[in-house]
Design a protein around this motif. Structure first.
Motif, short mmCIF file in Angstrom:
data_model
loop_
_atom_site.label_atom_id
_atom_site.label_comp_id
_atom_site.label_asym_id
_atom_site.label_seq_id
_atom_site.Cartn_x
_atom_site.Cartn_y
_atom_site.Cartn_z
N ARG A 244 -120.28 99.70 19.67
CA ARG A 244 -121.51 99.93 20.43
C ARG A 244 -122.31 101.01 19.73
O ARG A 244 -121.84 101.63 18.77
CB ARG A 244 -121.18 100.33 21.87
CG ARG A 244 -120.36 101.57 21.99
CD ARG A 244 -120.02 101.86 23.43
NE ARG A 244 -119.06 102.94 23.52
CZ ARG A 244 -118.22 103.10 24.53
NH1 ARG A 244 -118.21 102.25 25.53
NH2 ARG A 244 -117.39 104.11 24.54
N ALA B 68 -121.51 93.60 25.11
CA ALA B 68 -121.47 93.77 26.56
C ALA B 68 -122.84 94.18 27.12
O ALA B 68 -123.01 95.29 27.61
CB ALA B 68 -120.41 94.83 26.93
N PRO B 69 -123.82 93.28 27.06
CA PRO B 69 -125.16 93.67 27.54
C PRO B 69 -125.23 93.76 29.06
O PRO B 69 -124.52 93.06 29.77
CB PRO B 69 -126.04 92.52 27.04
CG PRO B 69 -125.13 91.33 26.99
CD PRO B 69 -123.78 91.89 26.59
N SER B 70 -126.08 94.66 29.53
CA SER B 70 -126.40 94.74 30.96
C SER B 70 -127.64 93.89 31.18
O SER B 70 -128.67 94.13 30.54
CB SER B 70 -126.69 96.19 31.36
OG SER B 70 -125.59 97.01 31.04
N VAL C 59 -116.50 99.96 32.46
CA VAL C 59 -116.40 99.59 31.04
C VAL C 59 -115.01 99.93 30.50
O VAL C 59 -114.43 99.19 29.71
CB VAL C 59 -117.54 100.26 30.21
CG1 VAL C 59 -117.23 101.71 29.88
CG2 VAL C 59 -117.83 99.49 28.94
N ARG D 176 -116.25 93.03 21.44
CA ARG D 176 -117.09 92.40 22.46
C ARG D 176 -118.53 92.91 22.34
O ARG D 176 -118.81 93.99 21.80
CB ARG D 176 -116.54 92.64 23.87
CG ARG D 176 -116.13 94.06 24.27
CD ARG D 176 -117.13 95.09 24.09
NE ARG D 176 -116.87 96.35 24.75
CZ ARG D 176 -117.80 97.30 24.89
NH1 ARG D 176 -119.01 97.15 24.37
NH2 ARG D 176 -117.52 98.43 25.48
N TYR E 209 -120.68 102.73 35.50
CA TYR E 209 -120.55 102.32 34.10
C TYR E 209 -119.23 102.79 33.49
O TYR E 209 -118.48 102.00 32.92
CB TYR E 209 -121.75 102.85 33.28
CG TYR E 209 -121.47 102.84 31.80
CD1 TYR E 209 -121.32 101.63 31.11
CD2 TYR E 209 -121.30 104.02 31.09
CE1 TYR E 209 -121.02 101.60 29.77
CE2 TYR E 209 -121.00 104.01 29.74
CZ TYR E 209 -120.86 102.80 29.09
OH TYR E 209 -120.54 102.77 27.75
N LEU F 166 -124.00 105.83 22.84
CA LEU F 166 -122.88 105.90 23.77
C LEU F 166 -121.68 106.65 23.17
O LEU F 166 -120.58 106.62 23.73
CB LEU F 166 -122.49 104.49 24.23
CG LEU F 166 -123.53 103.85 25.17
CD1 LEU F 166 -123.25 102.38 25.38
CD2 LEU F 166 -123.57 104.59 26.50
N GLU G 258 -122.51 92.70 31.79
CA GLU G 258 -122.20 93.86 32.64
C GLU G 258 -123.18 93.90 33.81
O GLU G 258 -124.18 94.63 33.79
CB GLU G 258 -122.20 95.14 31.80
CG GLU G 258 -121.18 95.01 30.66
CD GLU G 258 -120.48 96.29 30.29
OE1 GLU G 258 -121.14 97.34 30.17
OE2 GLU G 258 -119.24 96.24 30.10
N1 GLU Z 1 -123.54 97.51 29.10
C1 GLU Z 1 -123.88 98.64 28.29
C2 GLU Z 1 -125.31 98.55 27.84
O1 GLU Z 1 -125.88 97.48 27.85
C3 GLU Z 1 -123.02 98.76 27.05
C4 GLU Z 1 -121.62 98.98 27.38
C5 GLU Z 1 -120.80 99.48 26.21
O2 GLU Z 1 -120.92 98.95 25.10
O3 GLU Z 1 -120.02 100.38 26.42
O4 GLU Z 1 -125.87 99.56 27.49
#
Ligand code: GLU
Length: 282
Positions: free
Chosen positions: A199, A7-9, A185, A5, A181, A203, A41
């Protein structure tokens, strides 16, 4: 079947670093004949904006990336996040906290990956959660003891021993938002059937916490792929506020998105940009 996936905020426009993240997730799934999901997200109500969510979809199309199924909204899951928190509370592993950011900064004597380490002020105090806004924190030592030793697998770095203790008592639900978060997540990756979490290396450490939460909540354990970051000459991540163009800016200027994606896949970055954390190979 592999499921990945992006998963942008939606709290700002996407830039080249996000494009790379999306390409890695997309290509990893497609190479394995699997599925690539898009999850917005958007649980941070104060910072999330619809225009950025819509912009992210337009950016992915411009890059030539197609996702499978409907766009997933993290905000649709807040009930499930609250249930997960309740389970951790029922296990005696979560406590209410009333401290402000300033109080924590003043009392903290050490730093963790997310900033000042919470000194544990409210742990064991029995703060009354009905009495105004509280955050919920994980009692990290109790949680790690209950879970026992854990490891996780990163496709680039191999077997990793989980050390969630370096984060201290993380926030599970914020005062001003129903989740956090880390909890959201972890829950959502399981709910979406993600088998390979791709990612950025920024992270990497957070995965220690996610592995612990998976164990406590009896969630399936995926593998991880933490990819290199795109950095500026000073080694810092790209940021709009320091003048990195957004993908929307590039789209607006008539740049060919598919050609740009091909350059990123080939490791070719624009002037003044570099690969951080271990090379360009995804
Ligand atoms: N939503 C998070 C972000 O934009 C990433 C989440 C993830 O990949 O764990 O930084």
């Amino acid at each position: 079947m592999i499921v990945t996936r992006f998963a942008p905020s939606p709290n700002g426009p996407l830039h080249a670093g996000h494009a790379h993240a999306a390409i890695v997730a997309h290509d990893r799934a497609r190479a394995g004949g699997g599925r690539f999901l898009l999850r917005i997200e958007d649980i941070d109500g104060a910072r999330s904006r619809e225009e950025f969510a819509a912009g992210a979809l337009a950016d992915l199309r411009w890059l030539g990336l197609d996702w499978d199924g409907p766009v997933i909204r993290q905000s649709a899951r807040i009930g499930a996040h609250a249930d997960a928190l309740d389970r951790l509370r029922a296990m005696g592993l979560a406590y209410a906290c009333r401290c402000t950011r300033a109080e924590i900064a003043a009392a903290a004597s050490a730093h963790g990956p997310d900033g000042p380490l919470y000194p544990g002020t409210c742990r064991g105090r029995g703060v009354d959660a009905r009495d105004g806004a509280v955050a919920w924190r994980l009692d990290m030592n109790a949680a790690a003891a209950r879970a026992g030793p854990l490891t996780w697998h990163d496709e680039r770095r191999g077997e990793i021993r989980a050390t969630p203790e370096i984060f201290g008592d993380i926030v599970l639900a914020r005062k001003d938002a129903p989740g956090s978060y880390h909890l959201a997540v972890t829950w959502d990756d399981a709910a979406d059937g993600i088998t390979c979490v791709t990612r950025g290396m920024d992270l990497f450490a957070a995965t220690h916490v996610h592995r612990l939460l998976q164990q406590l909540l009896r969630l399936p354990v995926p593998v991880w792929h933490h990819h290199a970051l795109i950095v500026e000459g000073d080694g810092r991540k790209l940021a709009k506020r320091r003048g990195s163009p957004s993908l929307a800016d590039m789209r607006g200027a008539g740049v060919d998105g598919r050609a740009f994606a091909a350059d990123l896949r080939g490791g070719r970055l624009g002037k003044g940009l570099y690969w951080g954390d271990g090379g360009s190979e995804g």
